[in-house]
Design an enzyme around this catalytic site. Sequence first.
Site, mmCIF file in Angstrom:
data_model
loop_
_atom_site.group_PDB
_atom_site.id
_atom_site.type_symbol
_atom_site.label_atom_id
_atom_site.label_comp_id
_atom_site.label_asym_id
_atom_site.label_seq_id
_atom_site.Cartn_x
_atom_site.Cartn_y
_atom_site.Cartn_z
ATOM 1 N N VAL A 190 -21.397 -0.753 -6.300
ATOM 2 C CA VAL A 190 -21.489 -2.189 -6.024
ATOM 3 C C VAL A 190 -22.932 -2.576 -5.693
ATOM 4 O O VAL A 190 -23.464 -3.565 -6.205
ATOM 5 C CB VAL A 190 -20.558 -2.599 -4.862
ATOM 6 C CG1 VAL A 190 -20.674 -4.090 -4.590
ATOM 7 C CG2 VAL A 190 -19.114 -2.232 -5.165
ATOM 8 N N GLY B 18 -24.926 2.336 -4.270
ATOM 9 C CA GLY B 18 -23.930 2.973 -5.147
ATOM 10 C C GLY B 18 -23.473 1.989 -6.221
ATOM 11 O O GLY B 18 -24.250 1.148 -6.679
ATOM 12 N N LYS C 160 0.867 -1.183 0.000
ATOM 13 C CA LYS C 160 0.000 0.000 0.000
ATOM 14 C C LYS C 160 0.897 1.225 0.000
ATOM 15 O O LYS C 160 2.040 1.167 0.473
ATOM 16 C CB LYS C 160 -0.871 -0.004 1.264
ATOM 17 C CG LYS C 160 -2.053 0.911 1.204
ATOM 18 C CD LYS C 160 -3.253 0.260 0.546
ATOM 19 C CE LYS C 160 -4.392 1.236 0.338
ATOM 20 N NZ LYS C 160 -5.541 0.631 -0.335
ATOM 21 N N GLY D 6 -26.804 0.844 0.951
ATOM 22 C CA GLY D 6 -25.927 1.470 -0.048
ATOM 23 C C GLY D 6 -26.271 0.977 -1.436
ATOM 24 O O GLY D 6 -26.126 -0.210 -1.735
HETATM 25 P P1 NAD Z 1 -20.216 4.121 -3.754
HETATM 26 O O1 NAD Z 1 -19.695 5.363 -3.163
HETATM 27 O O2 NAD Z 1 -20.502 4.056 -5.218
HETATM 28 O O3 NAD Z 1 -21.596 3.697 -3.015
HETATM 29 C C1 NAD Z 1 -21.773 3.809 -1.635
HETATM 30 C C2 NAD Z 1 -23.241 4.155 -1.411
HETATM 31 O O4 NAD Z 1 -23.479 4.135 -0.005
HETATM 32 C C3 NAD Z 1 -23.606 5.551 -1.909
HETATM 33 O O5 NAD Z 1 -24.790 5.487 -2.676
HETATM 34 C C4 NAD Z 1 -23.813 6.343 -0.616
HETATM 35 O O6 NAD Z 1 -24.755 7.369 -0.727
HETATM 36 C C5 NAD Z 1 -24.300 5.240 0.316
HETATM 37 N N1 NAD Z 1 -24.207 5.586 1.729
HETATM 38 C C6 NAD Z 1 -23.262 6.329 2.365
HETATM 39 N N2 NAD Z 1 -23.557 6.439 3.675
HETATM 40 C C7 NAD Z 1 -24.706 5.749 3.863
HETATM 41 C C8 NAD Z 1 -25.511 5.473 5.004
HETATM 42 N N3 NAD Z 1 -25.215 5.956 6.215
HETATM 43 N N4 NAD Z 1 -26.610 4.697 4.839
HETATM 44 C C9 NAD Z 1 -26.941 4.205 3.632
HETATM 45 N N5 NAD Z 1 -26.217 4.442 2.516
HETATM 46 C C10 NAD Z 1 -25.125 5.194 2.642
HETATM 47 O O7 NAD Z 1 -19.217 2.972 -3.317
HETATM 48 P P2 NAD Z 1 -19.048 1.522 -3.952
HETATM 49 O O8 NAD Z 1 -17.963 1.540 -4.945
HETATM 50 O O9 NAD Z 1 -20.385 0.989 -4.335
HETATM 51 O O10 NAD Z 1 -18.501 0.714 -2.696
HETATM 52 C C11 NAD Z 1 -19.371 0.343 -1.644
HETATM 53 C C12 NAD Z 1 -18.544 -0.244 -0.505
HETATM 54 O O11 NAD Z 1 -17.831 -1.406 -0.968
HETATM 55 C C13 NAD Z 1 -17.468 0.701 0.052
HETATM 56 O O12 NAD Z 1 -17.339 0.469 1.429
HETATM 57 C C14 NAD Z 1 -16.211 0.269 -0.670
HETATM 58 O O13 NAD Z 1 -15.048 0.540 0.086
HETATM 59 C C15 NAD Z 1 -16.428 -1.230 -0.773
HETATM 60 N N6 NAD Z 1 -15.706 -1.860 -1.891
HETATM 61 C C16 NAD Z 1 -15.935 -1.463 -3.159
HETATM 62 C C17 NAD Z 1 -15.273 -2.072 -4.212
HETATM 63 C C18 NAD Z 1 -15.535 -1.680 -5.649
HETATM 64 O O14 NAD Z 1 -15.148 -2.414 -6.552
HETATM 65 N N7 NAD Z 1 -16.192 -0.543 -5.905
HETATM 66 C C19 NAD Z 1 -14.346 -3.094 -3.955
HETATM 67 C C20 NAD Z 1 -14.125 -3.500 -2.629
HETATM 68 C C21 NAD Z 1 -14.824 -2.865 -1.600
#
Ligand code: NAD
Length: 367
Positions: free
Chosen positions: A196, A194, A92, A192
Amino acid sequence: MTLVKQENKATIEKPFEGMTLGGHEQVTFCYDEATGLRAIIAIHNTVLGPSLGGLRMWNYANETEALNDVLRLSRGMTYKAAITGLNLGGGKAVIIGNSKTDKSEALIRRFGRFVESLGGKYITAEDVGINTRDMEYISQETKHVSGLPESMGGGGDPSPVTAYGVYMGMKASAKHKWGSDSLAGKTITVQGTGNVGFYLLQLLNKEGAKLVVADINEDNLKKAVAETGATVVGPNDIYDVQADIYAPCALGATLNDDTIPRLKCEIVAGSANNQLAVEDRDGEALIERGIIYAPDFLINAGGLINVYNEVLGKYNRDRVMRHAETIYSQTLAILERAEAQKITPQLAANHIAEERINSIAAIKTRM
Ligand code: NAD
């Protein structure tokens, strides 16, 4: 080599002590007066392959905080790659500074030159505070970079792969709990919607699950409801919904003293990183409540699988999806071991990861 557990909250005042505690191989401090670059690259373990992990730019309060973060995160990457069966080690990097005001092309490219100087022992990728443009700058200075957009010959958005991996982990948990991995008719809460969350909801909807969602972002919620017909509840009400499965796909630490007693589900399986606020204690609290927990760092490894396939070359999305399917069998193996040994799935996963690293380290010392 012995991998020693390093508590997330450990304060490491002395760098060498911190390295010893976490079993790190190498920590490089990178400084460049002209650009103002202050970065730390931590290589935790390279037994299985070159260390890989994202570059984070963050306004750390001080160097100790930055060092703590990079040591903790690089160690996490070792375990994640090992449990996912990848031939990668853990690394990292962090840049100390405000990503909005302190960043320049020269600073990011200078960082790229430091990565190049490590000769491939560390491969960098995108993380918090770093964007596609920065990745482009880094790739000007080093070939040891991954997670590039499709326009630059990379694998592009990892979210569909991450969602598929979570789906596989969820199905394996269902198989372990109920004897069938069908999710048809199951009520699944997704926190969430978003990147994923949205792709996961699509997969679950296709299988006929009943979906309940919460988000603080109205646009994301609307899009998810329009696509899947999910029922919406308030952000703080999601924990109280009577459901079969809860999928945290928003924030870390949502499994804690406040929420665990409220959960009315039998499985937790989601994409968020570090879902357990206190790893051992909250993992045990879930067992006491009869709730199966699919370890986050395994079932959300689709993003890492995506990047790994980019490193292998000749990136192919179908091959990546097939690779992500292995999360199913690994989740099952972990849950079976956890049950047999009466330990948390997180701990069982850590043991399997350590065994793999130690067994490969051992063959490297023999002819
Ligand atoms: P993203 O930012 O696209 O989506 C996150 C969603 O969560 C958003 O819509 C946001 O508004 C919502 N959110 C935030 N606070 C909230 C709350 N208190 N209650 C309800 N919803 C809430 O992120 P993502 O890329 O979809 O990733 C989601 C999670 O998965 C993160 O924790 C990220 O670290 C983890 N992750 C993502 C990936 C990837 O490939 N994108 C890989 C490994 C881990």
